[in-house]
Write an enzyme that holds these catalytic residues in place. Structure first.
Site, PDB file in Angstrom:
ATOM      1  N   LYS A 167     -27.301  15.879   1.071  1.00 22.88           N
ATOM      2  CA  LYS A 167     -27.865  16.725   2.133  1.00 22.88           C
ATOM      3  C   LYS A 167     -28.522  17.955   1.517  1.00 22.88           C
ATOM      4  CE  LYS A 167     -24.776  14.817   5.546  1.00 22.88           C
ATOM      5  NZ  LYS A 167     -23.480  14.841   6.205  1.00 22.88           N
ATOM      6  N   GLN A 218     -18.862  18.978   7.155  1.00 24.26           N
ATOM      7  CA  GLN A 218     -18.722  17.595   6.699  1.00 24.26           C
ATOM      8  C   GLN A 218     -17.385  17.002   7.156  1.00 24.26           C
ATOM      9  OE1 GLN A 218     -21.174  15.783   5.083  1.00 24.26           O
ATOM     10  NE2 GLN A 218     -19.781  14.053   5.334  1.00 24.26           N
ATOM     11  N   ASP A 267     -25.760  18.246  13.892  1.00 24.93           N
ATOM     12  CA  ASP A 267     -25.152  16.921  13.826  1.00 24.93           C
ATOM     13  C   ASP A 267     -25.111  16.267  15.209  1.00 24.93           C
ATOM     14  OD1 ASP A 267     -24.435  15.858  11.402  1.00 24.93           O
ATOM     15  OD2 ASP A 267     -22.593  17.045  11.216  1.00 24.93           O
TER      16      ASP A 267
END
Ligand code: NAP
Length: 279
Positions: free
Chosen positions: A52, A96, A119
């Site tokens: 990422k 995460q 997200d």
């Protein structure tokens, strides 16, 4: 149309589009910043976080990295999220997953400001998706829709079957297919006759998390198959939820693993972060 859908190439196209737009924003004095938070040192999460950050660098985003110790308390993590929520220059916050067992993921997801939830996991964004309003959409299913569209596969009116009902993949996948006017069925571990349902699918999305589970007996001849699964075998090779070799001669097109859905997830994350900055 190619029989093997090249997710890597399509993801590159999207990242290049994001890169161009990021450069234009920069000329107007707008910087795009993604904050990436990792708790603990799970090796798989470490690889995802690294990829990422690499993508951020490629498209021209700033990335702020927070690597917290495994024993970080929920309160400490919440305090960091509150700080990032308030930081004007931060456009996207990514925590995460999975988090260590002592931290409640739902509490953490809810603490992220919906406008920075790139997200697409916050209940507010999930609600927007199910009521057909604009909001951030979970990156993996959003990537699947983009793969289908950019491969010229029409969705409207098609019989689509999604195997898996997780909050991250299965449910938003079904909602997105419905938004594209498909007729959608969701299967899960309690589905009585899985094969009978999956064999109806014009578009079959496998997101059940079982290596090479889907063989050609589950697939209608000429179907389009999207393999979301990702597993590392004992031979260290990656494979998906679909037995690629078994179904390849039976389908109209299929995504490979690696190089299918995986790269799209990160490309869509970059796009969500850009959208956040534009707002
Ligand atoms: P998950 O949370 O474990 O959910 C799996 C779903 O599949 C559940 O709804 C489960 O049903 C269902 N299922 C399990 N076994 C089944 C069976 N035998 N028949 C029918 N349904 C079955 O997994 P996830 O997070 O959604 O991820 C799914 C896969 O996608 C994993 O391999 C994961 O690594 C991969 N993934 C890839 C990406 C990417 O970027 N490529 C991103 C996210 C996830 P129940 O609800 O009844 O338990």
């Amino acid at each position: 149309m190619n029989k093997i859908i090249d997710g890597k190439m399509i993801a590159e196209q999207i990242k290049n589009e994001v890169k161009e737009e990021t450069a234009r924003l920069k000329e107007q004095g707008v910087r795009v910043t993604l904050a990436v938070v990792q708790v603990g040192s799970d090796p798989a999460s470490g690889v995802y976080v690294k990829n990422k950050k690499k993508a951020c660098e490629y498209v021209g985003f700033e990335s702020l990295s927070y690597e917290l110790k495994e024993d970080t308390s929920q309160e400490e993590l919440l305090a960091l999220i509150r700080e990032l929520n308030e930081k004007k220059e931060v456009n996207g916050i990514l925590v995460q997953l999975p988090l260590p067992a002592h931290i409640n993921e739902d509490v953490i997801i809810k603490a992220i400001l919906p406008a920075k939830d790139v997200d697409g996991f916050h209940p507010e964004n999930v609600g927007y998706l199910s009521t057909g309003q604009k909001g951030f959409v979970s990156c993996t299913p959003a990537g699947v829709i983009e793969l289908l569209k950019r491969s010229g596969i029409s969705i409207s009116g098609k019989e689509c079957v999604v195997i898996g009902r997780s909050n991250i993949v299965g449910k938003p996948m079904a909602a997105l297919l419905l938004r594209e006017d498909a007729t959608v069925t969701i299967c899960h571990s309690r589905t009585l006759d899985l094969k009978a349902v999956t064999k109806r699918a014009d578009i079959l999305v496998a997101a059940l998390g079982k290596p090479k589970f889907i063989t050609k007996d589950y697939v209608k001849e000429g179907a389009f198959v999207i393999d979301v699964g990702i597993h590392r075998g004992a031979d260290n090779k990656l494979c998906g939820d679909v037995d690629f070799e078994d179904v390849i001669d039976h389908v109209s097109a299929i995504t490979p693993v690696p190089g299918g859905v995986g790269p799209m997830t990160i490309a869509m994350l970059m796009r969500n972060c850009l959208e956040s900055a534009k707002k």
